[in-house]
Design a protein around this motif. Structure first.
Motif, mmCIF file in Angstrom:
data_model
loop_
_atom_site.group_PDB
_atom_site.id
_atom_site.type_symbol
_atom_site.label_atom_id
_atom_site.label_comp_id
_atom_site.label_asym_id
_atom_site.label_seq_id
_atom_site.Cartn_x
_atom_site.Cartn_y
_atom_site.Cartn_z
ATOM 1 N N GLU A 70 0.803 -1.223 0.000
ATOM 2 C CA GLU A 70 0.000 0.000 0.000
ATOM 3 C C GLU A 70 0.839 1.278 0.000
ATOM 4 N N ASP A 100 -3.730 -5.495 3.417
ATOM 5 C CA ASP A 100 -3.776 -4.059 3.715
ATOM 6 C C ASP A 100 -4.700 -3.390 2.692
ATOM 7 N N SER A 101 -4.452 -2.135 2.372
ATOM 8 C CA SER A 101 -5.332 -1.413 1.442
ATOM 9 C C SER A 101 -4.910 -1.564 -0.020
ATOM 10 N N THR A 102 -3.968 -2.464 -0.306
ATOM 11 C CA THR A 102 -3.521 -2.659 -1.689
ATOM 12 C C THR A 102 -4.670 -2.980 -2.645
ATOM 13 N N ILE A 105 -6.610 0.198 -3.515
ATOM 14 C CA ILE A 105 -5.811 1.091 -4.358
ATOM 15 C C ILE A 105 -5.839 0.599 -5.805
#
Length: 433
Positions: A70, A100-102, A105
């Protein structure tokens, strides 16, 4: 007869001991000789290759295997989409179980870029597995492996394709670029600038210039021929380092490999000792795995595998020297403590004197090697990093030798079928602007 036998044994033992002690110094001068051969026999090919017509751009897939990226993946994808001087390509991200926020994104970026594709793998099974899955979805005949924290120079794709376009290029399995350090905030990072210019740059030039192949690719940025990957059964999923194992698989199968010092890419490197040690453990384990996998293939067929003999010998000495250095260091510390407690000042002085002589010779050889590498690399601004050579020598010897020793048994277990390919993404920091 008995005394003669013992004498011969002692002579051989003393010779091997001397070779182990002198190995880093001799190695430095061997690489210098190899680099000289490269400059006179091979480097001219870089300027003499047949440049491809820019009207006919071969389609390229830039593949990014990703796990919890991320911090940097958005910057990397934006760069790849907007700053490359090439138009006929796609970017394929294989998201290997990111937690995670990958994923969020990537979803947002897919709405922004039409030539961005994302493959989601729900369970983390490792970089090699993610790469192998992604190959089934690639459109390009050529695949650029690009880490989530690495960026190639704007003209990199053109330069890569020019290497494949030579008359010898039809048998080239992969072209690996010349790495440079992107983050230089700490002394650890600056020391790796020394390493990549001196150790990596010279060794790869020597290997390609003398033997026509190299020990390992730069996994963070290497262009592969898709057919060459398929020919060797893709990446080994149970190996610690997919870039080392695939390089050896290509060599054993008769493919050629190329180091391209004129193609620069910038990578994020570990900025503290903990992250550095974690990285070097993976590298050391991967190197030992390759050594164990290929030792008898090469040793039993030396005339068939002449190009790999030098790699095998060097890797053998490197592993044995790591154990020798580690054991010697432990004995030195134990002896020093013992002499201090017994009050034997003369022995303490002797130990420090011998250590000073050894380290001095090592540093002189290292400085000569680094200086030559910086001249050849044609990036004179790096000469200031000569100041960090002593730190590199003192710290990295310990880290690298300890990594080899502590991962030797796990490497054996992997070769015996108990390896696993899951990965843990290192902690990233945004690059300096």
């Amino acid at each position: 007869m008995i005394n003669t036998g013992i004498s011969n044994f002692d002579a051989v033992a003393n010779f091997l001991l001397l070779m182990l002690i002198a190995y880093p110094i001799l190695g430095s001068f061997c690489w210098l000789i190899g680099m000289t051969c490269y400059q006179f026999l091979y480097a001219h090919r870089i300027t003499n290759y047949k440049k491809i017509d820019k009207k006919h751009q071969p389609f390229i897939t830039i593949m990014i295997p990703a796990h919890n990226e991320e911090v940097m993946i958005e910057d990397t994808i934006n760069y790849l989409m907007n700053d490359l001087n090439y138009s006929n390509y796609e970017v394929l991200v294989t998201d290997d179980g990111s937690t995670d926020s990958t994923p969020e994104i990537l979803k947002r970026l897919m709405l922004k870029y039409n030539n961005l594709k994302v493959i989601r793998i729900e369970k983390n099974q490792g970089k090699a597995h993610a790469f192998n899955i992604g190959i089934a979805f690639t459109k390009g005949e050529f695949i650029l492996s690009n880490d989530a924290d690495s960026i190639p120079e704007p003209d990199a794709l053109w330069k890569y394709m020019n290497y494949f376009n030579t008359s010898e290029g039809q048998n080239v399995a992969a072209v690996t670029a010349n790495m440079d350090v992107q983050n230089r905030d700490t002394i650890i990072c600056k020391s790796q600038t020394v390493e990549f210019s001196s150790i990596v740059g010279i060794i790869k030039r020597s290997q390609v210039g003398v033997f026509g192949n190299m020990y390992a690719y730069s996994g963070a940025n290497t262009m592969y021929r898709r057919n060459a990957l398929i020919d060797v059964g893709l990446f080994r999923q149970d190996r610690a380092t997919e870039d080392i194992s695939i390089a050896w698989d290509h060599q054993i199968s008769g493919w050629s490999t190329v180091f391209a010092p004129n193609i620069i890419f910038y990578m994020n490197v570990p900025d503290n000792l903990k992250s550095l040690y974690h990285q070097r453990k993976r590298w050391a384990k991967g190197g030992t795995e390759v050594w164990l996998s290929n030792f008898w293939k090469i040793a039993l067929h030396p005339f068939k595998r002449t190009r790999q003999i030098a790699f095998l010998v060097d890797q053998t000495f490197s592993i044995v020297w790591s154990f020798f250095y580690f054991i010697s260091l432990m004995l030195f510390i134990a002896s020093l403590i013992g002499f201090i407690f017994t009050g034997n000042l003369q022995q303490v002085i002797f130990l420090f004197a011998m250590s000073f002589v050894f380290i001095t010779f090592e540093m002189i050889a290292g400085i000569i090697q680094l200086g030559a590498a910086l001249i050849v690399d044609e990036r004179g601004r790096k000469f200031k990093y000569l100041l960090f050579m002593p730190f590199y020598s003192l710290v990295y010897w310990q880290v690298n030798s300890f990594s080899v020793v502590t991962t030797f048994i796990p490497a054996i277990r992997t070769i015996m079928g108990h390896g696993q390919g899951t990965w843990e993404s290192p902690k990233r920091h945004r690059k300096n602007t």
